[in-house]
Design a protein around this motif. Sequence first.
Motif, short mmCIF file in Angstrom:
data_model
loop_
_atom_site.label_atom_id
_atom_site.label_comp_id
_atom_site.label_asym_id
_atom_site.label_seq_id
_atom_site.Cartn_x
_atom_site.Cartn_y
_atom_site.Cartn_z
N GLY A 184 -4.32 -75.70 -22.08
CA GLY A 184 -4.74 -75.40 -20.73
C GLY A 184 -5.65 -74.19 -20.58
O GLY A 184 -6.07 -73.86 -19.47
N PHE A 185 -5.96 -73.53 -21.71
CA PHE A 185 -6.80 -72.34 -21.65
C PHE A 185 -8.03 -72.51 -22.55
O PHE A 185 -8.04 -73.30 -23.49
N GLY A 186 -9.06 -71.71 -22.24
CA GLY A 186 -10.25 -71.67 -23.08
C GLY A 186 -10.11 -70.60 -24.14
O GLY A 186 -9.01 -70.11 -24.42
N PHE A 187 -11.23 -70.20 -24.71
CA PHE A 187 -11.24 -69.20 -25.78
C PHE A 187 -10.70 -67.85 -25.32
O PHE A 187 -10.03 -67.15 -26.08
N LEU A 188 -10.97 -67.51 -24.07
CA LEU A 188 -10.58 -66.19 -23.55
C LEU A 188 -9.12 -66.11 -23.16
O LEU A 188 -8.62 -65.02 -22.86
N GLY A 189 -8.43 -67.24 -23.18
CA GLY A 189 -7.02 -67.23 -22.80
C GLY A 189 -6.84 -67.07 -21.30
O GLY A 189 -7.66 -67.53 -20.50
N ASP A 190 -5.79 -66.39 -20.90
CA ASP A 190 -5.46 -66.20 -19.49
C ASP A 190 -6.37 -65.14 -18.88
O ASP A 190 -6.24 -63.95 -19.15
N THR A 191 -7.30 -65.56 -18.05
CA THR A 191 -8.28 -64.63 -17.49
C THR A 191 -7.74 -63.83 -16.31
O THR A 191 -8.48 -63.03 -15.72
N THR A 192 -6.47 -64.02 -15.98
CA THR A 192 -5.87 -63.14 -14.95
C THR A 192 -5.40 -61.83 -15.58
O THR A 192 -5.07 -60.88 -14.88
N ILE A 193 -5.39 -61.79 -16.91
CA ILE A 193 -5.00 -60.56 -17.61
C ILE A 193 -6.19 -59.60 -17.62
O ILE A 193 -7.32 -59.97 -17.96
N GLU A 194 -5.95 -58.36 -17.26
CA GLU A 194 -7.01 -57.36 -17.27
C GLU A 194 -7.42 -57.06 -18.71
O GLU A 194 -6.59 -56.94 -19.60
N ARG A 195 -8.72 -56.98 -18.95
CA ARG A 195 -9.24 -56.66 -20.28
C ARG A 195 -9.97 -55.32 -20.21
O ARG A 195 -11.00 -55.20 -19.55
N LYS A 196 -9.43 -54.33 -20.85
CA LYS A 196 -10.04 -53.01 -20.85
C LYS A 196 -11.27 -52.99 -21.76
O LYS A 196 -11.41 -53.83 -22.64
N LEU A 197 -12.11 -52.01 -21.54
CA LEU A 197 -13.25 -51.81 -22.42
C LEU A 197 -12.74 -51.26 -23.75
O LEU A 197 -11.94 -50.32 -23.78
N ALA A 198 -13.16 -51.87 -24.86
CA ALA A 198 -12.75 -51.39 -26.18
C ALA A 198 -13.11 -49.91 -26.31
O ALA A 198 -14.16 -49.47 -25.84
N ARG A 199 -12.25 -49.15 -26.97
CA ARG A 199 -12.42 -47.70 -27.04
C ARG A 199 -13.71 -47.30 -27.75
O ARG A 199 -14.21 -46.20 -27.56
N TRP A 200 -14.25 -48.18 -28.57
CA TRP A 200 -15.46 -47.85 -29.32
C TRP A 200 -16.75 -48.25 -28.60
O TRP A 200 -17.84 -48.15 -29.15
N LEU A 201 -16.61 -48.73 -27.37
CA LEU A 201 -17.77 -49.06 -26.54
C LEU A 201 -17.86 -48.09 -25.36
O LEU A 201 -16.85 -47.76 -24.75
#
Length: 311
Positions: A184-201
Motif C-alpha cells: 500500500g506504500f510507494g518507495f517513500l513509505g508513509d508520507t505522513t511521517i515527518e522527514r528531517k533534513l539530513a544533518r550533513w545537508l
Amino acid sequence: MSTSRMISANGIDMFVTEQGSGPLVLLCHGWPELSHSWRHQLPALAAEGFRVVAPDMRGFGRTSAPQDVEAYSIFHLVGDMVALVAALGESKAIIIGHDWGAPVAWHAALFRPDIFKAVGGLSVPPPFRGRERPMEALAKNGITNFYWQYFQTPGVAEKEFERDVDYSMRAIAYGVDTLFLKEGFGFLGDTTIERKLARWLTPEDQAHVVENYTRSGFRGGLNWYRNLDRNWDLTAPWQDAKIEQPSIFIAGAKDAVITGIIGGKRVSEMERVLPNLKRKLIIDGAGHWIQQERPAEVNSALIDFLKEVSN
C-alpha cells in the motif's frame, strides 16, 4: 573556486562543474543526485594538484535527458564519460563514481582501460555479472516488492517523487525505512511521517537540489534502472572480466547496499574483480551518502589514492 559550463559530448549537452589543474579526475554522481554531491571533493582534490570535473550525469539536472528509455544503457553512460574526456582536451583520466556513478566508473575502466588509468567506487561494489537478468532473478526468487521493480514502469515512481520534491529529497537523503516496498506504500513509505533534513545537508544544499529536480523531474534518473536487464544483455562479452587498473573502494558501514547478503558478499570478494585494489575503506557509523556525510575521511583516502596512481 569552481566554475560551471555546458559541454557537448556524445550527442548530449552536459552541465559540468570543474576546479583545478593537473591530471584529470572525473566524479560521477548517483541517484537521485547532481554534480553538487561532490561539492566537498572538488576544492580538496583541486588543492592537491588535480583537474577535477563533476558532470550532471545523463538525465539529471541541467544535462540533456533523452526521451527514449533505451538511451540510458551502460554503453550510453560510459560513452558520455569517454566523450567528456575528449571534449575536455584530455586523453587519459581517473574516474570515481558514487552510487549509480560507481557502475559507470567500474564499467568505464572495464571497457576503456586505454583512457581510464585508475578507478574508484563509492558505496556500490564492482560488477559481478550474474547468470541471469536482474529482474528475472528477483522474480525467480519470489520477490515482487523490491524498489528496482517499482521503478520499472514509467510514470509511477515519477508521480510519487514529484508530488512534493522537497519531502521526497528529505526522505531519501535521511534514509528510507527499507528498499522493499510495504503493502500500500510507494518507495517513500508513509508520507505522513515527518522527514528531517539530513544533518550533513544545509538548507541551501536542499534548496539547490529541490530547484533542479522541480525543473527536470525524475524521469531521466529513473530510466537508468529501466536498463538493468538491457545492461545485463549488453555486458555479456565481459562475463567474469577483471578490472586490472589500480582501484579503491569506499563505503559506509551502515550502508544498506553493502550490509545485505548480496552486497556483503560482493564487498568481501571484490578482489576477484579488482586484482589491483589499493584500498578498501569501510567507514564506521556512516551511511550511503558517504562523500557528503564524511567528506574529510573520503577526501583523505581519495587524495592518497590519486597521488599514488598519478605518479
